[in-house]
Motif scaffolding. Structure first.
Motif, PDB file in Angstrom:
ATOM      1  N   LEU A   1       0.817  -1.215   0.000  1.00 29.75           N
ATOM      2  CA  LEU A   1       0.000   0.000   0.000  1.00 29.75           C
ATOM      3  C   LEU A   1       0.849   1.263   0.000  1.00 29.75           C
ATOM      4  O   LEU A   1       0.498   2.256  -0.653  1.00 29.75           O
ATOM      5  CB  LEU A   1      -0.937  -0.015   1.214  1.00 29.75           C
ATOM      6  N   GLY A   2       1.983   1.222   0.720  1.00 28.99           N
ATOM      7  CA  GLY A   2       2.880   2.376   0.698  1.00 28.99           C
ATOM      8  C   GLY A   2       3.430   2.629  -0.695  1.00 28.99           C
ATOM      9  O   GLY A   2       3.503   3.785  -1.152  1.00 28.99           O
ATOM     10  N   THR A   3       3.802   1.559  -1.413  1.00 30.84           N
ATOM     11  CA  THR A   3       4.274   1.712  -2.790  1.00 30.84           C
ATOM     12  C   THR A   3       3.178   2.252  -3.690  1.00 30.84           C
ATOM     13  O   THR A   3       3.424   3.114  -4.552  1.00 30.84           O
ATOM     14  CB  THR A   3       4.782   0.354  -3.325  1.00 30.84           C
ATOM     15  N   LYS A   4       1.958   1.758  -3.506  1.00 26.46           N
ATOM     16  CA  LYS A   4       0.843   2.253  -4.319  1.00 26.46           C
ATOM     17  C   LYS A   4       0.625   3.751  -4.091  1.00 26.46           C
ATOM     18  O   LYS A   4       0.341   4.505  -5.042  1.00 26.46           O
ATOM     19  CB  LYS A   4      -0.434   1.483  -3.992  1.00 26.46           C
ATOM     20  N   ASN A   5       0.758   4.198  -2.846  1.00 27.64           N
ATOM     21  CA  ASN A   5       0.614   5.629  -2.565  1.00 27.64           C
ATOM     22  C   ASN A   5       1.671   6.443  -3.306  1.00 27.64           C
ATOM     23  O   ASN A   5       1.359   7.478  -3.919  1.00 27.64           O
ATOM     24  CB  ASN A   5       0.731   5.880  -1.063  1.00 27.64           C
ATOM     25  N   ILE A   6       2.917   5.994  -3.231  1.00 32.21           N
ATOM     26  CA  ILE A   6       3.995   6.727  -3.901  1.00 32.21           C
ATOM     27  C   ILE A   6       3.794   6.733  -5.410  1.00 32.21           C
ATOM     28  O   ILE A   6       4.001   7.754  -6.080  1.00 32.21           O
ATOM     29  CB  ILE A   6       5.361   6.093  -3.545  1.00 32.21           C
ATOM     30  N   VAL A   7       3.368   5.605  -5.968  1.00 33.09           N
ATOM     31  CA  VAL A   7       3.148   5.507  -7.420  1.00 33.09           C
ATOM     32  C   VAL A   7       1.989   6.411  -7.850  1.00 33.09           C
ATOM     33  O   VAL A   7       2.097   7.180  -8.825  1.00 33.09           O
ATOM     34  CB  VAL A   7       2.871   4.047  -7.825  1.00 33.09           C
ATOM     35  N   ASP A   8       0.877   6.338  -7.131  1.00 34.24           N
ATOM     36  CA  ASP A   8      -0.296   7.141  -7.515  1.00 34.24           C
ATOM     37  C   ASP A   8       0.010   8.636  -7.440  1.00 34.24           C
ATOM     38  O   ASP A   8      -0.359   9.406  -8.353  1.00 34.24           O
ATOM     39  CB  ASP A   8      -1.468   6.816  -6.593  1.00 34.24           C
ATOM     40  N   VAL A   9       0.666   9.065  -6.388  1.00 32.23           N
ATOM     41  CA  VAL A   9       0.987  10.485  -6.246  1.00 32.23           C
ATOM     42  C   VAL A   9       2.013  10.904  -7.298  1.00 32.23           C
ATOM     43  O   VAL A   9       1.948  12.026  -7.832  1.00 32.23           O
ATOM     44  CB  VAL A   9       1.494  10.785  -4.823  1.00 32.23           C
ATOM     45  N   SER A  10       2.953  10.024  -7.625  1.00 33.27           N
ATOM     46  CA  SER A  10       3.942  10.339  -8.670  1.00 33.27           C
ATOM     47  C   SER A  10       3.266  10.556 -10.012  1.00 33.27           C
ATOM     48  O   SER A  10       3.628  11.465 -10.779  1.00 33.27           O
ATOM     49  CB  SER A  10       4.965   9.209  -8.774  1.00 33.27           C
ATOM     50  N   VAL A  11       2.259   9.730 -10.314  1.00 33.33           N
ATOM     51  CA  VAL A  11       1.512   9.899 -11.565  1.00 33.33           C
ATOM     52  C   VAL A  11       0.760  11.227 -11.559  1.00 33.33           C
ATOM     53  O   VAL A  11       0.804  11.990 -12.542  1.00 33.33           O
ATOM     54  CB  VAL A  11       0.530   8.723 -11.754  1.00 33.33           C
ATOM     55  N   ASP A  12       0.111  11.529 -10.445  1.00 34.01           N
ATOM     56  CA  ASP A  12      -0.681  12.774 -10.366  1.00 34.01           C
ATOM     57  C   ASP A  12       0.195  14.020 -10.450  1.00 34.01           C
ATOM     58  O   ASP A  12      -0.239  15.053 -10.979  1.00 34.01           O
ATOM     59  CB  ASP A  12      -1.469  12.800  -9.051  1.00 34.01           C
ATOM     60  N   CYS A  13       1.437  13.941  -9.935  1.00 38.04           N
ATOM     61  CA  CYS A  13       2.318  15.118  -9.916  1.00 38.04           C
ATOM     62  C   CYS A  13       3.227  15.188 -11.142  1.00 38.04           C
ATOM     63  O   CYS A  13       4.094  16.064 -11.214  1.00 38.04           O
ATOM     64  CB  CYS A  13       3.158  15.110  -8.644  1.00 38.04           C
ATOM     65  N   GLY A  14       3.054  14.274 -12.082  1.00 37.46           N
ATOM     66  CA  GLY A  14       3.823  14.339 -13.323  1.00 37.46           C
ATOM     67  C   GLY A  14       5.288  13.964 -13.180  1.00 37.46           C
ATOM     68  O   GLY A  14       6.137  14.506 -13.906  1.00 37.46           O
TER      69      GLY A  14
END
Length: 358
Positions: free
Chosen positions: A302-315
């Motif tokens: 879940l921690g990795t998913k958070n980092i991945v999702d936010v990375s996608v949203d922030c470009g």
């Protein structure tokens, strides 16, 4: 000489009678002594000098490998007592050499016996003279020396042995390629520099063993800013102080955060807008995670998913996930959690056509 003095000269009439046998015998013995004595004195003098030389402390050393390289090292030590080395013997896996003496030094056992030999003879240094040995054999010797508090040095390579250039002066410290017994993989730093130079780079797990080393390597590539995100304040504090002293032109930003808290993660990303992210934050202790499954899943997955999702949203342009070999056909909780995290990264890369890799 005996044949000439006893037979040839009397037959030719050059002497009045045959030379007495006692004279021939004594002459032969004296001749042998005159020829052999200098060599014996040199050899004995070398050992005496080795044992009695007091200009430098004599460190007991063990030679691992009784082949050509090991014998060359022994001769070098004997010829140079000023080195302050006192060889106690060899260890070698060749069964035909067990129980023998080479250069007046005993074979004290096999490589497996090295730990006991080091302790018994209080060896201060192990000289590894095995240019053809496997990496596992080198690792066993190095580990035995480390456990006993002894230093290790090794011969430079097979070419030096074949050319006869092996000497104590050419010995060097054991390096990582000696333990691997293969050529080290050279990273193309020019391509890596494109991810960091004049950019903002964020490293998660920056206080850990892998994350802190990533921060060190990235800092040398001239980034504009390095955001060091970690959950433990002391490790982050230590790596921060280390890097600020070495790289005064880089802006280091310490961030204490839990990657499971997506609101905090999003706040950090929105503030710093990283160009590249190196995700090293993870629980990686295999036995501990077997008893703490929830922590392994929530942090690693879940921690990795958070980092991945936010990375996608922030470009974020580049995302590198640090995984583990235990994710290949996992047989434990930690490996399985990292395997799932790899799929999270892969799914994002395929879905959003981004440079996200694991």
């Amino acid at each position: 000489a005996a044949v000439i003095g006893g037979v040839v000269l009397p037959e030719m009439g050059l002497v009045p009678s045959r030379v007495p046998l006692s004279i021939l015998f004594n002459g032969g013995v004296l001749s042998v002594l005159m020829l052999a004595a200098p060599r014996l004195l040199v050899r004995m003098g070398g050992w005496h000098g080795l044992r009695e030389h007091k200009d430098s402390p004599r460190r007991p050393v063990l030679i691992a490998g009784a082949g050509s390289a090991g014998q060359m090292i022994l001769k070098e030590i004997m010829a140079n007592p000023e080195l302050g080395l006192r060889p106690v013997g060899f260890v070698d896996d060749d069964p035909t050499k067990q129980g023998l003496r080479i250069g007046n030094l005993p074979i004290l056992g096999t490589l497996a016996d090295a730990p006991d030999v080091i302790k018994q003879y209080r060896v201060a240094e192990v000289l590894i003279a095995m240019p053809r040995a496997t990496g596992s054999a080198i690792r066993r010797v190095v580990q035995a020396a480390l456990d006993a508090g002894a230093k290790t040095r090794t011969v430079p390579g097979l070419s030096e042995v074949l050319s006869g250039r092996v000497s104590v002066s050419t010995l060097r410290n054991v390096e990582i390629q000696d333990l691997l017994r293969r050529e080290p993989i050279q990273t193309d730093l020019r391509q890596v520099a494109q991810l960091a130079h004049d950019h903002t780079v964020l490293v998660t797990g920056a206080g850990g063993s892998i994350g802190s080393e990533l921060c060190r390597q990235i800092s040398a590539l001239g980034p504009a800013k390095v955001v060091m995100l970690g959950h433990g304040e002391n490790p982050i504090f230590e790596i921060l102080n280390e890097l600020r002293k070495k790289h005064t032109g880089v802006d280091f930003v310490p961030v204490i955060a839990d990657i499971r808290d997506i609101r905090r993660v999003r706040e950090v990303f929105d503030t710093h807008r990283p160009f590249a992210v190196f995700h090293a934050a993870a629980h990686k202790h295999v036995p501990l995670m077997e008893g703490n499954v929830v922590e392994a899943v929530t942090n690693n997955v879940l921690g990795t998913k958070n980092i991945v999702d936010v990375s996608v949203d922030c470009g974020v342009q580049h995302f590198v996930f640090i995984s583990t070999d235990k994710a290949v056909r996992p047989t434990n909780v930690m490996g399985a959690s990292k395997r799932v995290a790899e799929h999270v990264v892969r799914r994002a890369a395929l879905k959003h056509k981004t440079n996200f890799v694991a």
